[in-house]
Write a protein that holds these residues in place. Sequence first.
Motif, PDB file in Angstrom:
ATOM      1  N   PHE A   1       0.802  -1.218   0.000  1.00  0.00           N
ATOM      2  CA  PHE A   1       0.000   0.000   0.000  1.00  0.00           C
ATOM      3  C   PHE A   1       0.838   1.273   0.000  1.00  0.00           C
TER       4      PHE A   1
ATOM      5  N   THR B   1       0.805   4.975  -3.214  1.00  0.00           N
ATOM      6  CA  THR B   1      -0.404   5.710  -3.568  1.00  0.00           C
ATOM      7  C   THR B   1      -0.061   7.170  -3.816  1.00  0.00           C
TER       8      THR B   1
ATOM      9  N   TYR C   1      -1.147   9.599  -2.116  1.00  0.00           N
ATOM     10  CA  TYR C   1      -0.895  10.178  -0.792  1.00  0.00           C
ATOM     11  C   TYR C   1       0.579  10.011  -0.391  1.00  0.00           C
TER      12      TYR C   1
END
Length: 152
Positions: free
Chosen positions: A94, A97, A99
């Motif tokens: 993860f 991203t 972000y």
Amino acid sequence: PASLANDGVFFLKPLFLLACALLIGTGVWGLETNKRYFENEARAEKHLFIQYTVVTIVNSFAAFLETPQIINAFKSKTADGTFRDYGDEPHKVFGHTLYDALPEKVGMTIFLGFTIAVWFIWPLLLLDLKKSRRYEENSNGKDTVSEATRLL
């Protein structure tokens, strides 16, 4: 995603995934209960009791499952004087991203804006101060104060 990204003990992933699903489900059920509260108040109160109980129990078990990792972190800090360093590498699943690509200042600004919107602005928008309540229509002009008395 946080439950899936758990790098801890293998059996914690499905437990945290189940906890997330239960909390999301109870939250959606709570919104539905709130929308239909005045149709059957006794039933709605029963549903709210169940929802609060589920949220409390799920969060208590999640805290219980997190406790060993928290204790190990403080044991490590006591032994070495610092917490364990996990490095600056992004998470393998993860960590790539949008972000993560943004500078921290921008990311924190987005997070703060989202928090203000969800915790303060959205609840205020849920209030409908102009809508008359059923218990107000049937009060016959009596000035009674009870749990159903509107604050605003």
